[in-house]
Design a protein around this motif. Structure first.
Motif, PDB file in Angstrom:
ATOM      1  N   MET A   1       0.918  -1.198   0.134  1.00 43.64           N
ATOM      2  CA  MET A   1      -0.034   0.002   0.029  1.00 43.64           C
ATOM      3  C   MET A   1       1.029   1.076  -0.028  1.00 43.64           C
ATOM      4  SD  MET A   1      -3.212  -0.549  -0.616  1.00 43.64           S
ATOM      5  CE  MET A   1      -3.668   1.185  -0.119  1.00 43.64           C
ATOM      6  N   LEU A   2       2.249   1.169   0.743  1.00 41.91           N
ATOM      7  CA  LEU A   2       2.858   2.409   0.540  1.00 41.91           C
ATOM      8  C   LEU A   2       3.452   2.757  -0.971  1.00 41.91           C
ATOM      9  CD1 LEU A   2       5.225   1.936   3.847  1.00 41.91           C
ATOM     10  CD2 LEU A   2       3.412   3.760   3.504  1.00 41.91           C
ATOM     11  N   PHE A   4       1.833   1.590  -3.425  1.00 43.83           N
ATOM     12  CA  PHE A   4       0.697   2.067  -4.324  1.00 43.83           C
ATOM     13  C   PHE A   4       0.537   3.763  -3.832  1.00 43.83           C
ATOM     14  CE2 PHE A   4      -1.575  -2.162  -4.962  1.00 43.83           C
ATOM     15  CZ  PHE A   4      -0.366  -2.721  -5.632  1.00 43.83           C
ATOM     16  N   SER A   5       0.291   3.955  -2.738  1.00 45.57           N
ATOM     17  CA  SER A   5       0.024   5.126  -2.299  1.00 45.57           C
ATOM     18  C   SER A   5       1.102   6.337  -2.778  1.00 45.57           C
ATOM     19  CB  SER A   5       0.110   5.331  -1.065  1.00 45.57           C
ATOM     20  OG  SER A   5      -0.890   4.809  -0.283  1.00 45.57           O
ATOM     21  N   VAL A   8       0.295   6.689  -6.814  1.00 45.47           N
ATOM     22  CA  VAL A   8      -0.869   7.275  -6.964  1.00 45.47           C
ATOM     23  C   VAL A   8      -0.571   9.106  -6.613  1.00 45.47           C
ATOM     24  CG1 VAL A   8      -3.287   8.071  -6.221  1.00 45.47           C
ATOM     25  CG2 VAL A   8      -2.451   5.773  -6.527  1.00 45.47           C
ATOM     26  N   LEU A   9       0.351   9.267  -5.736  1.00 40.48           N
ATOM     27  CA  LEU A   9       0.655  10.465  -5.295  1.00 40.48           C
ATOM     28  C   LEU A   9       1.491  11.057  -6.397  1.00 40.48           C
ATOM     29  CD1 LEU A   9       0.998  12.748  -3.215  1.00 40.48           C
ATOM     30  CD2 LEU A   9       3.012  11.774  -2.688  1.00 40.48           C
ATOM     31  N   THR A  26       0.008   4.819 -13.342  1.00 33.24           N
ATOM     32  CA  THR A  26      -0.441   3.985 -12.417  1.00 33.24           C
ATOM     33  C   THR A  26      -0.729   2.718 -12.717  1.00 33.24           C
ATOM     34  OG1 THR A  26      -2.707   4.696 -12.685  1.00 33.24           O
ATOM     35  CG2 THR A  26      -1.805   5.615 -10.884  1.00 33.24           C
ATOM     36  N   GLN A 190     -10.996   0.070  -2.740  1.00 29.35           N
ATOM     37  CA  GLN A 190      -9.442   0.332  -2.871  1.00 29.35           C
ATOM     38  C   GLN A 190      -9.265   1.709  -3.494  1.00 29.35           C
ATOM     39  OE1 GLN A 190      -8.333  -2.849  -5.440  1.00 29.35           O
ATOM     40  NE2 GLN A 190      -8.424  -4.467  -3.989  1.00 29.35           N
ATOM     41  N   ILE A 193      -9.281   4.102  -0.879  1.00 25.88           N
ATOM     42  CA  ILE A 193      -8.077   4.221   0.082  1.00 25.88           C
ATOM     43  C   ILE A 193      -7.164   5.175  -0.541  1.00 25.88           C
ATOM     44  CG2 ILE A 193      -6.417   3.023   1.238  1.00 25.88           C
ATOM     45  CD1 ILE A 193      -8.345   0.536   1.304  1.00 25.88           C
ATOM     46  N   LEU A 194      -6.867   4.890  -1.816  1.00 25.97           N
ATOM     47  CA  LEU A 194      -6.061   5.569  -2.620  1.00 25.97           C
ATOM     48  C   LEU A 194      -6.352   7.172  -3.083  1.00 25.97           C
ATOM     49  CD1 LEU A 194      -4.990   2.874  -5.077  1.00 25.97           C
ATOM     50  CD2 LEU A 194      -3.694   3.759  -2.960  1.00 25.97           C
ATOM     51  N   PRO A 197      -3.976  10.269  -1.384  1.00 27.29           N
ATOM     52  CA  PRO A 197      -2.525  10.295  -1.831  1.00 27.29           C
ATOM     53  C   PRO A 197      -2.741  11.083  -3.558  1.00 27.29           C
ATOM     54  CG  PRO A 197      -3.000   8.135  -1.753  1.00 27.29           C
ATOM     55  CD  PRO A 197      -3.965   8.733  -0.993  1.00 27.29           C
TER      56      PRO A 197
END
Length: 242
Positions: A1-2, A4-5, A8-9, A26, A190, A193-194, A197
């Motif tokens: 997740m880190l 992925f975040s 996405v950032l 992405t 999901q 959550i994203l 960011p």
């Protein structure tokens, strides 16, 4: 997740700055860990959300007459691209498209510009190319990007029109995913959550755009496009070789 975040950032920053590039970054990065069928629906939800976030601030700048003819071309070209998807090997086609996009972006970055406003048939032809590539290889954005940033309209109008363009095409793509039962509540969870960011990236990218001179902005956008086309080329070459 880190990871992925962080992805996405960064992708959100590029999207907020130039009006494009979120999906290409992405999907390429997240597909290293997940199957495309898991990634694409989440990215589509985030893409639509990004456009809705950016649209209120640029609505009055969108060139709706040009955009309508461009989207008409997309509507005609997409079924052709879908037919090609079932009859033409996608990896070599993506590689050829990536080389063409890189070459055109490099040419524009070196100073080539279209000095007259393109007519309706030429605008529709650009949309047709975008539709064909979107249906055949899921990379319909670059023809529209090149169309706007090679035309004499200003950078702000080009960016605004691209944001509106991607909103329409992403909503259509999301609709097809829902109809085919490829988008689920899990994907929406999901994406939620994203979203944070991504929103941070969009905010920073939008601020950077307003602080950048138009000539510098166009050069950076074309550099982004060249980098993304190389990303497409590398991923397609790997698929072709395997």
């Amino acid at each position: 997740m880190l990871f992925f975040s962080a992805t996405v950032l960064v992708a959100g920053y590029v999207r907020g700055y130039g009006g494009f590039g979120f999906s290409m970054i992405t999907v390429a990065a997240l597909s290293l860990f997940c199957a495309p069928a898991q990634v694409v629906p989440v990215v589509l939800i985030l893409e639509v959300s990004a456009s809705l976030y950016l649209l209120p601030g640029i609505w009055r700048l969108v060139n709706w007459p040009i955009l309508s003819w461009l989207l008409a071309g997309v509507a005609v070209g997409t079924p052709v691209g879908v037919w090609m998807l079932g009859n033409v090997s996608p990896a070599p086609m993506k590689m050829a498209v990536a080389v063409i996009i890189f070459s055109l972006a490099l040419m524009l970055r070196q100073g080539f510009v279209v000095k007259r406003r393109l007519k309706r048939p030429e605008t529709m032809a650009a949309g047709l190319a975008s539709g064909v590539l979107n249906g055949a290889a899921a990379i319909g954005g670059p023809p529209a990007i090149l169309f706007f940033f090679s035309s004499p309209v200003g950078a702000a109008i080009s960016r605004a029109s691209l944001i509106a363009f991607f909103l329409v095409t992403d909503i259509l793509a999301a609709g097809f995913c829902i109809a085919a039962s490829l988008m689920t509540v899990g994907h929406a969870r999901q994406a939620a959550i994203l979203a944070l960011p991504m929103a941070a990236g969009l905010f920073l990218g939008k601020r950077a755009f307003f602080r950048t001179p138009e000539t510098v902005f166009k050069r950076r956008v074309l550099l982004y496009l060249m980098m993304l086309s190389l990303l497409i080329l590398i991923r397609s070459a790997k698929l072709f070789l395997t």
